[in-house]
Design an enzyme around this catalytic site. Structure first.
Site: not given
Ligand SMILES: Nc1ncnc2c1ncn2[C@@H]1O[C@H](COP(=O)(O)OP(=O)(O)O)[C@@H](O)[C@H]1O
Ligand SMILES: [Mg+2]
Length: 143
Positions: A3, A43, A51, A79, A85, A96, A106, A109, A120
């Site tokens: 990212k 997304y 968010f 992962r 996350t 992370r 974080n 992705h 994706e």
């Molecule tokens: N509560 C939150 N507040 C701010 N950003 C968030 C939050 N939850 C998720 N994100 C952001 O959105 C991305 C996608 O979320 P998610 O798919 O739940 O996590 P992951 O990337 O671990 O699969 C996260 O990697 C993070 O950058």
């Molecule tokens: Mg995700």
């Protein structure tokens, strides 16, 4: 994906090093500032969440690196290397956990299933941009 926060912090090499050291095989890679169109596709599952707007602005805020890594159980393994996350909850030793301090920024992705990976990958890569090759010094790691 590496990212924009990680690109900005010059952590690309460190992140790629970890995937390589684990034994995964890099079969596709590009650097780009993701367009709104691609970010919305990527997304889509989060559209409407509180968010979402911040996440969209963040992911388009600078260059990111899209990659395709192959290997046994690559989805689960990546992962695990990335960590939870929320960077504050991610185990030390994960990307992370070692480098992140917030939920949004974080660093990385990763697709969460084989189906998601296929979806994706198609957002970011044309079939001709993925490479089928054997690795002279270590193909045994990935068969
Ligand atoms: N509560 C939150 N507040 C701010 N950003 C968030 C939050 N939850 C998720 N994100 C952001 O959105 C991305 C996608 O979320 P998610 O798919 O739940 O996590 P992951 O990337 O671990 O699969 C996260 O990697 C993070 O950058
Ligand atoms: Mg995700």
């Amino acid at each position: 994906m590496i990212k924009p926060d990680a690109v900005g912090r010059r952590l690309c090499g460190e992140i790629i090093r970890r995937y390589e050291a684990k034994g995964l095989k890099l079969v596709g890679m590009k650097l780009q500032i993701v367009s709104r169109e691609l970010a919305e596709k990527h997304y889509a599952e989060h559209a409407g969440k509180k968010f979402y707007d911040g996440l969209m602005a963040f992911i388009m805020s600078g260059p990111s690196i899209q990659m395709v890594w192959e290997g046994e159980n690559a989805v689960a393994v990546v992962r695990k290397l990335n960590g939870a996350t929320n960077s504050q909850e991610a185990d030390l030793g994960t990307i992370r956990g070692d480098y992140g301090l917030t939920v949004q920024n974080n660093l990385v992705h990763a697709s969460d299933s084989g189906e998601t990976a296929a979806r994706e990958i198609a957002i970011y890569f044309a079939p001709g941009e993925l490479w089928d090759y054997s690795m002279p010094d270590g193909h045994w790691l990935v068969n």
